[in-house]
Design a protein around this motif. Sequence first.
Motif, PDB file in Angstrom:
ATOM      1  N   GLY A  54    -123.833 -26.050 -41.570  1.00 36.08           N
ATOM      2  CA  GLY A  54    -124.805 -25.658 -42.640  1.00 36.08           C
ATOM      3  C   GLY A  54    -124.227 -24.530 -43.564  1.00 36.08           C
ATOM      4  N   ARG A  55    -123.074 -24.029 -43.288  1.00 30.28           N
ATOM      5  CA  ARG A  55    -122.715 -22.499 -44.167  1.00 30.28           C
ATOM      6  C   ARG A  55    -121.801 -22.822 -44.940  1.00 30.28           C
ATOM      7  NH1 ARG A  55    -125.563 -21.794 -39.527  1.00 30.28           N
ATOM      8  NH2 ARG A  55    -126.634 -19.595 -39.037  1.00 30.28           N
ATOM      9  N   TYR A  56    -121.388 -22.017 -45.822  1.00 28.37           N
ATOM     10  CA  TYR A  56    -120.353 -21.947 -46.591  1.00 28.37           C
ATOM     11  C   TYR A  56    -119.088 -21.211 -46.089  1.00 28.37           C
ATOM     12  CZ  TYR A  56    -124.053 -23.101 -50.255  1.00 28.37           C
ATOM     13  OH  TYR A  56    -124.888 -23.484 -51.003  1.00 28.37           O
ATOM     14  N   VAL A  57    -117.854 -21.637 -46.263  1.00 34.51           N
ATOM     15  CA  VAL A  57    -116.767 -20.923 -45.961  1.00 34.51           C
ATOM     16  C   VAL A  57    -115.870 -20.493 -46.976  1.00 34.51           C
ATOM     17  CG1 VAL A  57    -114.644 -20.924 -44.591  1.00 34.51           C
ATOM     18  CG2 VAL A  57    -116.717 -22.415 -43.564  1.00 34.51           C
ATOM     19  N   LEU A  58    -116.094 -19.241 -47.482  1.00 38.82           N
ATOM     20  CA  LEU A  58    -115.625 -18.668 -48.533  1.00 38.82           C
ATOM     21  C   LEU A  58    -114.200 -17.834 -48.438  1.00 38.82           C
ATOM     22  CD1 LEU A  58    -119.178 -17.028 -49.654  1.00 38.82           C
ATOM     23  CD2 LEU A  58    -118.130 -19.344 -50.202  1.00 38.82           C
ATOM     24  N   PRO A  59    -113.285 -17.687 -49.420  1.00 36.29           N
ATOM     25  CA  PRO A  59    -112.347 -16.552 -49.223  1.00 36.29           C
ATOM     26  C   PRO A  59    -113.229 -15.305 -49.362  1.00 36.29           C
ATOM     27  CG  PRO A  59    -112.431 -17.708 -51.234  1.00 36.29           C
ATOM     28  CD  PRO A  59    -113.382 -18.375 -50.648  1.00 36.29           C
ATOM     29  N   GLY A  60    -112.634 -14.174 -48.638  1.00 38.27           N
ATOM     30  CA  GLY A  60    -113.297 -12.994 -48.550  1.00 38.27           C
ATOM     31  C   GLY A  60    -113.392 -12.450 -49.989  1.00 38.27           C
ATOM     32  N   GLY A  61    -114.428 -11.757 -50.230  1.00 39.09           N
ATOM     33  CA  GLY A  61    -114.372 -11.230 -51.591  1.00 39.09           C
ATOM     34  C   GLY A  61    -113.513 -10.076 -51.946  1.00 39.09           C
ATOM     35  N   VAL A  62    -113.046  -9.979 -53.089  1.00 39.66           N
ATOM     36  CA  VAL A  62    -112.111  -8.785 -53.661  1.00 39.66           C
ATOM     37  C   VAL A  62    -112.927  -7.992 -54.929  1.00 39.66           C
ATOM     38  CG1 VAL A  62    -110.054  -8.553 -54.970  1.00 39.66           C
ATOM     39  CG2 VAL A  62    -110.183 -10.508 -53.213  1.00 39.66           C
ATOM     40  N   ASP A  63    -113.447  -7.027 -54.480  1.00 42.98           N
ATOM     41  CA  ASP A  63    -113.843  -5.766 -55.407  1.00 42.98           C
ATOM     42  C   ASP A  63    -112.861  -5.007 -55.915  1.00 42.98           C
ATOM     43  OD1 ASP A  63    -115.473  -4.139 -56.709  1.00 42.98           O
ATOM     44  OD2 ASP A  63    -117.023  -3.748 -54.973  1.00 42.98           O
ATOM     45  N   VAL A 370    -117.172 -17.773 -56.511  1.00 47.04           N
ATOM     46  CA  VAL A 370    -116.078 -17.377 -55.917  1.00 47.04           C
ATOM     47  C   VAL A 370    -115.051 -17.090 -56.837  1.00 47.04           C
ATOM     48  CG1 VAL A 370    -114.211 -18.470 -54.440  1.00 47.04           C
ATOM     49  CG2 VAL A 370    -116.521 -19.084 -53.625  1.00 47.04           C
ATOM     50  N   GLU A 371    -115.035 -17.865 -58.021  1.00 44.87           N
ATOM     51  CA  GLU A 371    -114.086 -17.418 -58.862  1.00 44.87           C
ATOM     52  C   GLU A 371    -114.269 -15.953 -59.346  1.00 44.87           C
ATOM     53  OE1 GLU A 371    -111.776 -19.799 -62.502  1.00 44.87           O
ATOM     54  OE2 GLU A 371    -113.986 -20.062 -62.172  1.00 44.87           O
ATOM     55  N   VAL A 372    -115.205 -15.654 -59.530  1.00 48.29           N
ATOM     56  CA  VAL A 372    -115.660 -14.118 -60.268  1.00 48.29           C
ATOM     57  C   VAL A 372    -115.613 -13.136 -59.237  1.00 48.29           C
ATOM     58  CG1 VAL A 372    -116.582 -15.227 -62.256  1.00 48.29           C
ATOM     59  CG2 VAL A 372    -117.958 -14.417 -60.197  1.00 48.29           C
ATOM     60  N   ALA A 373    -115.822 -13.547 -57.928  1.00 45.81           N
ATOM     61  CA  ALA A 373    -116.135 -12.335 -56.982  1.00 45.81           C
ATOM     62  C   ALA A 373    -114.718 -12.557 -56.287  1.00 45.81           C
ATOM     63  CB  ALA A 373    -117.031 -12.620 -55.971  1.00 45.81           C
ATOM     64  N   SER A 374    -113.758 -13.412 -56.006  1.00 46.71           N
ATOM     65  CA  SER A 374    -112.490 -13.203 -55.210  1.00 46.71           C
ATOM     66  C   SER A 374    -111.450 -13.887 -55.985  1.00 46.71           C
ATOM     67  CB  SER A 374    -112.912 -14.077 -54.269  1.00 46.71           C
ATOM     68  OG  SER A 374    -111.843 -14.275 -53.287  1.00 46.71           O
ATOM     69  N   THR A 375    -111.301 -15.305 -56.381  1.00 47.31           N
ATOM     70  CA  THR A 375    -110.209 -15.609 -57.033  1.00 47.31           C
ATOM     71  C   THR A 375    -109.661 -14.937 -58.223  1.00 47.31           C
ATOM     72  OG1 THR A 375    -110.706 -17.525 -55.969  1.00 47.31           O
ATOM     73  CG2 THR A 375    -109.124 -17.734 -57.429  1.00 47.31           C
ATOM     74  N   THR A 376    -110.476 -14.673 -59.048  1.00 45.41           N
ATOM     75  CA  THR A 376    -109.883 -14.274 -60.269  1.00 45.41           C
ATOM     76  C   THR A 376    -109.428 -12.675 -60.147  1.00 45.41           C
ATOM     77  OG1 THR A 376    -111.318 -15.562 -61.945  1.00 45.41           O
ATOM     78  CG2 THR A 376    -110.459 -13.397 -62.685  1.00 45.41           C
ATOM     79  N   PRO A 377    -110.471 -11.716 -59.449  1.00 43.21           N
ATOM     80  CA  PRO A 377    -109.689 -10.459 -59.172  1.00 43.21           C
ATOM     81  C   PRO A 377    -108.527 -10.410 -58.442  1.00 43.21           C
ATOM     82  CG  PRO A 377    -111.903 -10.811 -58.125  1.00 43.21           C
ATOM     83  CD  PRO A 377    -111.770 -11.949 -59.136  1.00 43.21           C
ATOM     84  N   ALA A 378    -108.287 -11.658 -57.659  1.00 44.66           N
ATOM     85  CA  ALA A 378    -106.961 -11.466 -56.971  1.00 44.66           C
ATOM     86  C   ALA A 378    -106.002 -11.768 -57.813  1.00 44.66           C
ATOM     87  CB  ALA A 378    -107.246 -12.575 -56.015  1.00 44.66           C
ATOM     88  N   ARG A 379    -106.013 -12.736 -58.621  1.00 39.47           N
ATOM     89  CA  ARG A 379    -104.970 -13.236 -59.607  1.00 39.47           C
ATOM     90  C   ARG A 379    -104.853 -11.930 -60.547  1.00 39.47           C
ATOM     91  NH1 ARG A 379    -103.625 -18.599 -59.922  1.00 39.47           N
ATOM     92  NH2 ARG A 379    -104.840 -20.192 -59.106  1.00 39.47           N
ATOM     93  N   MET A 380    -106.026 -11.457 -61.218  1.00 47.44           N
ATOM     94  CA  MET A 380    -105.789 -10.445 -62.273  1.00 47.44           C
ATOM     95  C   MET A 380    -105.024  -9.184 -61.740  1.00 47.44           C
ATOM     96  SD  MET A 380    -107.188  -9.873 -65.382  1.00 47.44           S
ATOM     97  CE  MET A 380    -108.580 -11.185 -65.465  1.00 47.44           C
ATOM     98  N   PHE A 381    -105.161  -8.875 -60.517  1.00 45.73           N
ATOM     99  CA  PHE A 381    -104.608  -7.615 -60.005  1.00 45.73           C
ATOM    100  C   PHE A 381    -103.576  -7.777 -59.088  1.00 45.73           C
ATOM    101  CE2 PHE A 381    -108.910  -6.377 -61.455  1.00 45.73           C
ATOM    102  CZ  PHE A 381    -108.410  -5.614 -62.636  1.00 45.73           C
ATOM    103  N   GLY A 382    -102.700  -8.979 -59.221  1.00 44.23           N
ATOM    104  CA  GLY A 382    -101.361  -9.485 -58.527  1.00 44.23           C
ATOM    105  C   GLY A 382    -101.853  -9.406 -56.642  1.00 44.23           C
ATOM    106  N   LEU A 383    -102.713 -10.124 -56.431  1.00 45.78           N
ATOM    107  CA  LEU A 383    -102.899 -10.365 -55.003  1.00 45.78           C
ATOM    108  C   LEU A 383    -102.826 -11.738 -54.625  1.00 45.78           C
ATOM    109  CD1 LEU A 383    -105.692  -7.501 -54.470  1.00 45.78           C
ATOM    110  CD2 LEU A 383    -103.410  -7.368 -53.417  1.00 45.78           C
TER     111      LEU A 383
END
Length: 467
Positions: A54-63, A370-383
């Motif tokens: 009943g829950r979402y499984v998300l990649p950890g946020g990247v701030d 997920v994209e704006v909170a985790s995936t794109t910042p990871a791509r944007m900043f080389g992670l």
Amino acid sequence: MRTVVRGGLVVNATGAAPADVLVEGERIAALAAPDAGLTDGWAAAADRVVDATGRYVLPGGVDAHTHMEMPFGGTTSSDTFATGTVAAAWGGTTTIVDFAVQAKGTSVLSTLDEWHAKADGQCAVDYGFHMIVSDVNDNSLKEMDACVAAGVSSFKLFMAYPGVLYATDGDILRAMRQATGNGALIMMHAENGIAIDQLVARALAEGRTAPVEHGLTRPPELEAEATGRAIQLAGVTGAPLYIVHLSSAPALAAVSQARDAGQNVFAETCPQYLFLSIEDLARPGFEGAKFVCSPPLRPVEHQAPLWRGLRTNDLSVVSTDHCPFCFAEQKELGRGDFSRIPNGMPGVEHRMDLLHQGVLAGELSLARWVEVASTTPARMFGLYPRKGVIAPGSDADIVVYDPTATQTLSAATHHMNVDYSAYEGMEITGKVDTVLSRGRVVLADDTFTGAAGHGRFLRRDLCQYLH
């Protein structure tokens, strides 16, 4: 250590599907559909099974924009790397990228060493650094190359705060040219600081000292002007540009126009610009000081264009600009003179939850969240793909998120080291249930189980949208 996360809906930037996740050590080893016949065996051999039914499984946020222990306005932001990263974990953020702040007259590399000393052994989740360059000269330009080699591949400059962090157009041009050579990403605080100082001086001379004047003396037009000027300078040099904490519709229009023309211009916004407004700055008495940040909170009509910008990808990332100052002892420095109120707000703990309200309101899809909170910042900043995705080989930074749980945001219950909440009393739906950081369960059953020193410094690659 082997952990299995079972029964959840795995949400990546590419979409959502039911899947069980096998974690071995610090990495994700495999994903399997629940009916694939594999996961019973995984669970039988696991050291820990996390029930995500009943829950979402998300990649950890990247701030990608925080300020722990940042000196500003005669004081220092109230969250340390220890307290701030614990708060991040409570909110489902498992990676922060903070800012090392060069003071004028000092070395870029010595500044980086100073920030390493602050963070080393203190962080509960993984962390990286951007470098703020406030003194552009021949030596600091050379040191930018050394920073990139050391895994610090982004540099922030300020068009605001004359005499402290301000960079002239000539300084910006030189730094941008250096970035075209070393592959780094230039980040820009885009407000016309020279003009703002004139408006501030006039307001004070006329006796207008309340916190709301902070917003009135930093109008959207001066953010838009600086954003457009930064874009033009980037165009002259060929450098990519990332506008930080974009807050207003006219600044967004400048970014959208540049992106439509094919220029490598990116921008982030922050939750405070999506949920709060200048009306909060205008609260009675000195209460508005709690909401002083730069750029300032805008009239509410700017919010809809920002949400639209997130949907259209003209805004690529949501970060927090987390820079907390306690109301009682620090914001008070500006009582009677709004220009002395330390600029900054707490937020690292609430970013994922607040964006989930956007999902519930139809502003964002699950995947875009997920994209704006985790995936794109990871791509944007080389992670990426170490961070920002639930996939085999990636770090096991996993958030199990309950989309139906309710909570009330309050300073009485948050974990940031600050004496107020910008969202006091706000009732929201959705809550972090369990957090894994590199395979270690650091939050479960409303209990923090991590530790200072677990978080590691991340040597970052170059922006993956450019290389």
